[in-house]
Design a protein around this motif. Structure first.
Motif, mmCIF file in Angstrom:
data_model
loop_
_atom_site.group_PDB
_atom_site.id
_atom_site.type_symbol
_atom_site.label_atom_id
_atom_site.label_comp_id
_atom_site.label_asym_id
_atom_site.label_seq_id
_atom_site.Cartn_x
_atom_site.Cartn_y
_atom_site.Cartn_z
ATOM 1 N N VAL A 102 0.839 -1.201 0.000
ATOM 2 C CA VAL A 102 0.000 0.000 0.000
ATOM 3 C C VAL A 102 0.874 1.251 0.000
ATOM 4 O O VAL A 102 0.600 2.215 -0.714
ATOM 5 N N ALA A 103 1.937 1.217 0.779
ATOM 6 C CA ALA A 103 2.859 2.363 0.831
ATOM 7 C C ALA A 103 3.442 2.635 -0.553
ATOM 8 O O ALA A 103 3.461 3.782 -1.016
ATOM 9 N N SER A 104 3.907 1.582 -1.239
ATOM 10 C CA SER A 104 4.485 1.834 -2.560
ATOM 11 C C SER A 104 3.447 2.235 -3.588
ATOM 12 O O SER A 104 3.723 3.047 -4.452
ATOM 13 N N ARG A 105 2.228 1.727 -3.466
ATOM 14 C CA ARG A 105 1.175 2.082 -4.410
ATOM 15 C C ARG A 105 0.675 3.509 -4.212
ATOM 16 O O ARG A 105 0.223 4.139 -5.156
ATOM 17 N N THR A 106 0.700 3.993 -2.972
ATOM 18 C CA THR A 106 0.112 5.310 -2.690
ATOM 19 C C THR A 106 1.149 6.413 -2.511
ATOM 20 O O THR A 106 0.780 7.586 -2.460
ATOM 21 N N GLY A 107 2.409 6.042 -2.362
ATOM 22 C CA GLY A 107 3.435 7.060 -2.130
ATOM 23 C C GLY A 107 3.466 7.555 -0.692
ATOM 24 O O GLY A 107 4.121 8.544 -0.380
ATOM 25 N N ARG A 108 2.756 6.886 0.198
ATOM 26 C CA ARG A 108 2.755 7.259 1.612
ATOM 27 C C ARG A 108 3.686 6.329 2.365
ATOM 28 O O ARG A 108 3.899 5.195 1.954
ATOM 29 N N SER A 109 4.179 6.789 3.471
ATOM 30 C CA SER A 109 5.043 5.945 4.294
ATOM 31 C C SER A 109 4.193 4.946 5.071
ATOM 32 O O SER A 109 2.992 5.152 5.278
ATOM 33 N N VAL A 110 4.838 3.872 5.518
ATOM 34 C CA VAL A 110 4.173 2.895 6.371
ATOM 35 C C VAL A 110 3.660 3.606 7.627
ATOM 36 O O VAL A 110 2.536 3.361 8.081
#
Length: 153
Positions: free
Chosen positions: A10-18
């Motif tokens: 999800v982090a890589s798909r959304t560009g947000r950090s864990v």
């Protein structure tokens, strides 16, 4: 769960950090996050889209409290459809007011750049100031609370 995603996915798909994704969940802004047998969070495509919605609501000035309210309504199911729908027009109106204000601000910035370009090119201060180039700003459709620009008076 169809096509399960772990938090790193999800982090890589959304560009947000864990860390940011966990924060959204801790704030009550991520409905329906399941855990696998090992206790790891399990997400779906729905969560990827949900994070995008939350990001767009936040960047358009919706408060965390309003986002929580909206998310809580979603968690309660389809019986809250009318309530969810009722929250959005007021937010959209605030977004429109901000677009007008930002467009006016951009026009003044552009006029200021043009003013300096002319001054540098000619060596003399132009007679027409940036404010006179863009004219008087138009008032937003609704009064804005100056202490809390995302709240209407």
């Amino acid at each position: 769960m169809p096509h399960s995603l772990h938090i790193g996915d999800v982090a890589s798909r959304t560009g947000r950090s864990v860390h940011a994704i966990r924060w959204y969940e801790a704030q009550g802004l991520m409905p329906g996050v399941a855990r696998d047998n090992g206790g790891r969070r399990v997400y779906s495509e729905h969560h990827v889209g949900w994070l995008d919605l939350m990001d767009r609501l936040r960047c358009t000035g919706m408060s965390i409290a309003q986002m929580r309210e909206y998310t809580a309504l979603v968690k309660r199911g389809s019986s809250t459809l009318k309530q969810r729908r009722a929250l959005l027009p007021a937010h959209r109106a605030r977004v429109q007011d901000n677009i007008v204000r930002w467009t006016q601000a951009q026009a003044l910035i552009d006029a200021k750049i043009e003013f300096y370009d002319e001054w540098v090119a000619s060596g003399e201060q132009p007679a027409l100031t940036p404010h006179r180039r863009v004219g008087a700003p138009k008032k937003p459709a609704r009064p804005i609370n100056s202490r809390h620009p995302n709240r209407v008076r």
